[in-house]
Design a protein around this motif. Structure first.
Motif, PDB file in Angstrom:
ATOM      1  N   THR B  65       0.856  -1.201  -0.133  1.00 22.45           N
ATOM      2  CA  THR B  65       0.020   0.038   0.069  1.00 22.45           C
ATOM      3  C   THR B  65       0.842   1.252   0.121  1.00 22.45           C
ATOM      4  O   THR B  65       0.503   2.238   0.139  1.00 22.45           O
ATOM      5  CB  THR B  65      -1.047   0.014   1.170  1.00 22.45           C
ATOM      6  OG1 THR B  65       0.069  -0.095   2.492  1.00 22.45           O
ATOM      7  CG2 THR B  65      -1.841  -1.063   1.217  1.00 22.45           C
ATOM      8  N   LYS B 158       4.773   3.912   7.118  1.00 21.38           N
ATOM      9  CA  LYS B 158       4.298   2.915   6.343  1.00 21.38           C
ATOM     10  C   LYS B 158       5.326   2.126   5.648  1.00 21.38           C
ATOM     11  O   LYS B 158       5.170   0.611   5.640  1.00 21.38           O
ATOM     12  CB  LYS B 158       3.763   3.851   5.189  1.00 21.38           C
ATOM     13  CG  LYS B 158       2.718   3.208   4.001  1.00 21.38           C
ATOM     14  CD  LYS B 158       1.750   2.333   4.739  1.00 21.38           C
ATOM     15  CE  LYS B 158       0.232   2.202   4.258  1.00 21.38           C
ATOM     16  NZ  LYS B 158      -0.535   2.964   3.751  1.00 21.38           N
ATOM     17  N   ALA B 161       5.754  -0.684   8.276  1.00 19.47           N
ATOM     18  CA  ALA B 161       4.815  -1.526   8.115  1.00 19.47           C
ATOM     19  C   ALA B 161       4.954  -2.595   7.064  1.00 19.47           C
ATOM     20  O   ALA B 161       4.702  -3.777   7.260  1.00 19.47           O
ATOM     21  CB  ALA B 161       3.270  -0.830   8.078  1.00 19.47           C
ATOM     22  N   VAL B 162       5.357  -2.078   5.933  1.00 17.08           N
ATOM     23  CA  VAL B 162       5.293  -2.886   4.592  1.00 17.08           C
ATOM     24  C   VAL B 162       6.464  -3.963   4.934  1.00 17.08           C
ATOM     25  O   VAL B 162       6.491  -4.992   4.582  1.00 17.08           O
ATOM     26  CB  VAL B 162       5.620  -2.122   3.315  1.00 17.08           C
ATOM     27  CG1 VAL B 162       6.338  -2.936   2.381  1.00 17.08           C
ATOM     28  CG2 VAL B 162       4.458  -1.208   3.191  1.00 17.08           C
ATOM     29  N   GLU B 164       7.464  -5.067   7.801  1.00 17.37           N
ATOM     30  CA  GLU B 164       7.178  -5.826   9.102  1.00 17.37           C
ATOM     31  C   GLU B 164       8.488  -5.644   9.922  1.00 17.37           C
ATOM     32  O   GLU B 164       8.871  -6.345  10.619  1.00 17.37           O
ATOM     33  CB  GLU B 164       7.058  -7.360   9.037  1.00 17.37           C
ATOM     34  CG  GLU B 164       5.663  -7.395   8.275  1.00 17.37           C
ATOM     35  CD  GLU B 164       5.234  -8.987   7.837  1.00 17.37           C
ATOM     36  OE1 GLU B 164       4.482  -9.353   8.728  1.00 17.37           O
ATOM     37  OE2 GLU B 164       6.084  -9.779   7.484  1.00 17.37           O
TER      38      GLU B 164
END
Lengths: 789, 223
Positions: B65, B158, B161-162, B164
């Motif tokens: 995303t 972000k 998050a992508v 991890e």
């Protein structure tokens, strides 16, 4: 659900595999919030739950891993909405399944780290987890998983235990070095999380079953709780993110860990229902092989477990009793002073630190919390929390990262009723004093009787004997000469008869006698031979610490004299770079050459003949001025400036100590509040400024880092401060700086100076600051201008 | 474990020596700090390659995303059909040491802080070398990080998050976009099938150009 029953009825209990893995296979993009899918795609989540049940999971995790208010912040959904949706789906899957399974509220890390690593406070973390727990209506069990920070795991576990009756399992994530990313070790996890009352503990994520084997073996030897293992499907390829262990191999590798003592097994990242099916198959016909667990007395911080199987030194110096300088530090909220007391004792050989900050007129609870956080922020030595007030202990026990000792409980009813439940709840160790309503018994039997009473009451609550440390109490030898041997004899009996550990404050023995060190040292050695485990003493006195080390050598504890030789076998290092003989050295020379100890020594000597303020005004300040000027001219650089400032600081500390002892206060040129603004944790620049300002005679109230704007305002008003210094290192935190200035302008008349890497004079003006300080030196010039001196 | 270098000269520059060489005493201090720091550094990292797609908003990393926005990253990834997203850290223990050192001895704290900054760059260098080896037939751009040019810093959460990065490398991000552990770097490296004309990395393209500490001292950061 009754987890114990499930564990009793089944040889092994199986968990599910990866949720994220299944979601990604179904098209979830990296970075997308998976928890929302419980609302947008309930059928997908249900099908995954169902697949895991059918594959053989006895307990499967609801899709709630990240359903906390921080991670959901931008989604418009609340944790309650997401969690109740996920739990409902899980129960739907249970109803459709062909076999019985239980669903777990799955609690993952918040996504932001707690202090001291990050900026989140314990209470905030607790609150976030509590909100999740309260939303878990319909779940059968609570699982806290993938934790790397022991304190965060503790916050979650406390939130679960205090707000729900469901059983709780906790798994943390260990790397190949057998530690989590924040440094938590397996022993500490086992004793802390076990002590707090988790029903099962284990390891999940990070590595594959092959790599995790040593960690599992270690954990099984550290606990009598059922052990959980939930590894990844091997290691991912860094480029493609594909895992390298296939289902059958995964099942075999898990089954290979049965002899280690595992009871509960499942899979994490990269695993699918096939992996769980394979695991069940591999476990078929195998028997649970619980590992024999020998409990050992121990305390810990997250990264350091200290076993009390040999005498350990408890440092007693963090205590204001009889110390004027310490009292002053408490009154001034000078946490740096307390931290330095900690560092000094650890360097000298302390293995546990007693922390007592009780002083009339200060808020002991607030001070205790601040001290515990500050000391735990800089060292990994376990603490002994020392207070007579249960509320203070309770507050400290909550935020303490690890397993501490509580100092203390005694034989009085009130004390037993107030303190022992805290020991049990937080899984701490405790000092039990041999005294009660009638004071300290005169006889050996009397003291042993109180120790027995304490033990019985602890037994009733389920506090293990190895967590009780009995203090038979040292009486002053000059007043009651027969008492010394009685104390030692009582100690011996307690240890042998009650199976407890023993602790003694040793320094009291010599009160009123000349050459106290001789008496203390001998008493210490005598007590050690009779079984003293925890001397509470001043480790900075070399002969005391060396007595303990020599004992450990002679008692055949310090094998091959390793510790002894390491401490005393080396050459005493020659003083570095001291081209000048010590007796000829001037203070100026020591300062410009960064010789801290020499400078402190010279200052102490000068104080015998010279007025303190003369030393400050005629030697220290001119030297600082000279260094500052050279720095401005670019002749020396920041490290040298800090070096000199640091030496000056050690001189000022000697002077402060001297003034505190002789009753005279120092003369302050004015009070300045400084901090690193909200959102920012870079504080080294601010600390440099602080030291320099203090060197120049200003009183600096350092509010620390990540400071709420209102606290700055409140402090500035409270102390009627004329100058406030704000630091920010990031473009994103300049907002916090601007906000602080705005609030200051509305509430308090003062000057504001700002500094930090991203600031410019123009920007400083734009956000309303009065001064821009390009470096620490300039902040001193600004202070001079504001205060006119 | 990964082998990494701590470029002392680079660290000395961070310390504010403005091109001068530290004296003997400071040099000894720096080296002793480095020795100790090495015992505390526990490098952790995660990287992944993604195909990219040009969209109106910026460069989309396919299968995620994440869209990298701004003109500078567009030009950085010009001609690259893929890119590597990377996060590397010196670890929590390095932070711990810096905190301790600051209390114990401010100058050592300061020096250790600067050394740790150089160390995480060293880890990135090693990872980049590893990548070059694995992608021997490809051409790689230099590392472009959020906060450079007009690549916004608020992509940080972000990116983590992508990747991890929380469970893979123990890295998280505070509300004010500060990465924890403090000595952490995220970066984008473009992968191209054809040789890349290495664009000059200068101050002009940098969003920090007006407030950079190096520039204030009449220097540049060297990237």
């Amino acid at each position: 659900m009754d987890l114990k029953k499930l564990l009793n009825e089944n040889e092994f209990v199986f968990l599910d595999g990866g949720m994220g893995t299944m979601l990604q296979a179904a098209g979830l993009e990296a970075g997308e919030n998976p928890d929302l899918l419980s609302i947008t795609h309930p059928e997908l989540i249900e099908s995954i739950n169902l697949k895991y049940i059918e594959a053989g999971a006895d307990i499967f995790y609801c899709n709630t891993f990240g359903a906390n208010r921080l991670k959901l912040a931008k989604t418009g959904k609340t944790p309650a909405e997401i969690i109740s949706a996920a739990v409902k789906i899980a129960n739907g899957a249970k109803a459709k399944a062909s076999r019985t399974a239980y669903c777990a509220l799955d609690i993952g890390p918040i996504g932001q780290l707690l202090e001291p690593n990050g900026t989140m406070l314990f209470d905030e973390a607790y609150d976030i987890f509590k909100e999740m727990v309260l939303a878990a209506d319909g779940a059968d069990i609570i699982v806290i998983e993938t934790m790397t920070d022991l304190l965060e795991a503790k916050a979650a576990l406390l939130a679960a235990k205090e707000n729900s009756d469901l059983p709780v399992m906790v798994t943390m994530t260990f790397e190949e070095n057998m530690r989590t990313f924040t440094g938590c070790c397996i022993e500490s996890m086992a004793m802390t999380i076990g002590g707090l009352g988790a029903d099962a503990i284990g390891i999940n994520c990070s590595l594959g079953p092959r790599e995790l084997r040593p960690a599992v073996e270690k954990l099984c030897s550290c606990t009598d709780l059922p052990v959980i293992i939930k590894p990844n499907a091997g290691l991912p390829d860094p480029l493609t993110n594909e895992y390298n262990v296939l289902p059958d191999e995964f099942g075999e590798l898990l089954a290979d860990m049965i002899p280690l003592g595992i009871k509960i097994a499942g899979g994490c990242c990269g695993t699918t229902p096939d992996y769980i099916r394979a695991a069940r198959k591999a476990f078929e016909g195998r028997k649970y092989q619980p590992k024999e667990f020998k409990p050992i007395s121990a305390v810990c911080t997250a990264s350091n477990a200290v076993y009390i199987d040999v005498p350990r030194i408890i440092g007693e110096r963090i205590n204001p009793t009889g110390k004027k300088r310490f009292k002053q530090a408490l009154q001034e909220h000078d946490l740096d002073y307390i931290c330095n007391q900690a560092i000094e004792q650890i360097d000298a050989g302390a293995e546990i630190l007693d922390v007592n900050v009780g002083l009339p007129g200060i808020d002991e609870k607030e001070m205790m919390l601040a001290a515990v956080r500050a000391v735990q922020g800089i060292c990994d030595t376990p603490l002994q929390l020392d207070s007579s007030i249960p509320e203070v202990l309770d507050a400290a026990l909550r935020v303490y990262n690890g397993k501490p000792i509580i100092n203390s409980v005694n034989g009085e009813e009130k004390s037993l009723n107030n303190i022992l439940p805290l020991v049990k709840k937080y899984g701490a160790a405790v000092v039990g004093l041999c005294l009660d309503e009638d004071g300290i018994p005169k006889t050996i039997e009397g003291r042993v009787a109180i120790a027995e009473k304490i033990c019985k009451r602890a037994d009733a609550l389920g506090i293990p004997r190895h967590d009780i440390c009995i203090d038979c109490l040292t009486l002053t030898c000059s007043a009651e000469q027969e008492a010394a041997m009685q104390t030692i004899e009582a100690l011996r009996i307690c240890k042998e008869k009650l199976g407890v550990r023993t602790v003694l404050g040793v320094s009291n023995i010599s009160f009123g006698l000349p050459q106290r060190e001789i008496v203390n040292r001998t008493f210490l050695t005598m007590a050690l031979t009779k079984g003293l485990d925890l001397p509470i003493m001043n480790p900075n006195i070399a002969s005391m610490t060396s007595a303990v080390r020599a004992y450990r050598l002679l008692a055949n504890i310090d094998k091959n004299a390793q510790e002894y030789v390491a401490n005393y076998g080396g050459e005493i290092p020659a003083a570095a770079a001291a081209a000048v003989k010590q007796e000829d050295m001037t203070l100026g020379y020591a300062m410009s050459h960064g010789l801290k100890n020499d400078a402190a020594g010279i200052t102490a000597k000068l104080l015998e003949t010279t007025d303190a303020m003369d030393i400050v005004n005629n030697i220290l300040i001119p030297e600082l001025d000279r260094t500052g000027a050279e720095f401005e001219k670019g002749k020396i650089f920041l490290p040298q400036l800090i070096l000199t400032a640091g030496v000056a600081q050690s001189c000022f500390e000697v002077i402060k100590e001297h003034l505190a002892k002789n009753g005279g206060g120092g003369v302050s040129k004015g009070t300045i509040v400084i901090c690193t603004v909200k959102g920012d944790v870079h504080d080294i620049g601010k600390n440099i400024v602080k030291v320099l300002l203090e060197n120049y005679g200003y009183t600096v109230i350092d509010l620390g880092k990540d400071v709420d704007p209102m606290l700055v305002v409140k402090t500035a008003k409270e102390h009627n401060v004329k100058l406030v210094g704000l630091s920010a290192l990031m473009t994103t935190t300049l907002k916090g700086m601007e906000e602080t200035i705005r609030l200051l302008r509305e509430n308090h008349e003062c000057k504001v100076m700002v500094g930090g890497a991203v600031l410019t004079p123009d920007y400083a003006k734009e956000i309303g600051a009065d001064y821009y300080a390009k470096d620490a030196k300039q902040s001193c010039d600004i202070a001079k201008e504001v205060f006119g001196q | 474990m990964i082998d990494y270098k701590i470029n002392i000269d680079e660290a000395v520059r961070y310390m504010g020596y403005r091109g001068f060489t530290p004296g003997e005493q400071e040099k000894a201090l720096i080296l002793s700090c480095e020795k100790q720091l090495r015992e505390y550094i526990e490098p952790a990292w995660v990287y992944r390659a993604f195909p990219t797609e040009q969209t109106d908003e910026g460069i989309l990393l396919k299968g995620t995303t994440l869209t990298l926005t701004g003109e500078d990253i567009r030009s950085h990834l010009e001609g690259c059909g893929r890119c590597v997203l990377l996060c590397a850290t010196a670890g929590a223990k390095a932070d711990e040491l810096i905190r301790l050192k600051e209390k114990e001895d401010l100058v050592q704290g300061y020096i250790t802080d600067c050394l740790a900054s150089a160390a995480v760059e060293g880890v990135c260098d090693s990872l980049e070398a590893e990548l070059s080896k694995r992608l021997a037939d490809k051409y790689l751009t230099w590392r472009f990080s959020p906060g450079y040019g007009d690549l916004p810093l608020d992509l940080q959460p972000k990116i983590l998050a992508v990747l991890e990065a929380g469970k893979r490398a123990g890295v998280s991000c505070t509300g004010s976009l500060l990465m924890i552990p403090r000595k952490t770097v995220t970066a984008v490296i473009g992968i191209s099938d054809t040789p890349i004309v290495r664009k000059k990395q200068g101050c002009a393209a940098c969003s920090m150009k007006d407030r950079c500490t190096f520039r204030k001292a009449g220097e540049h950061c060297g990237s």
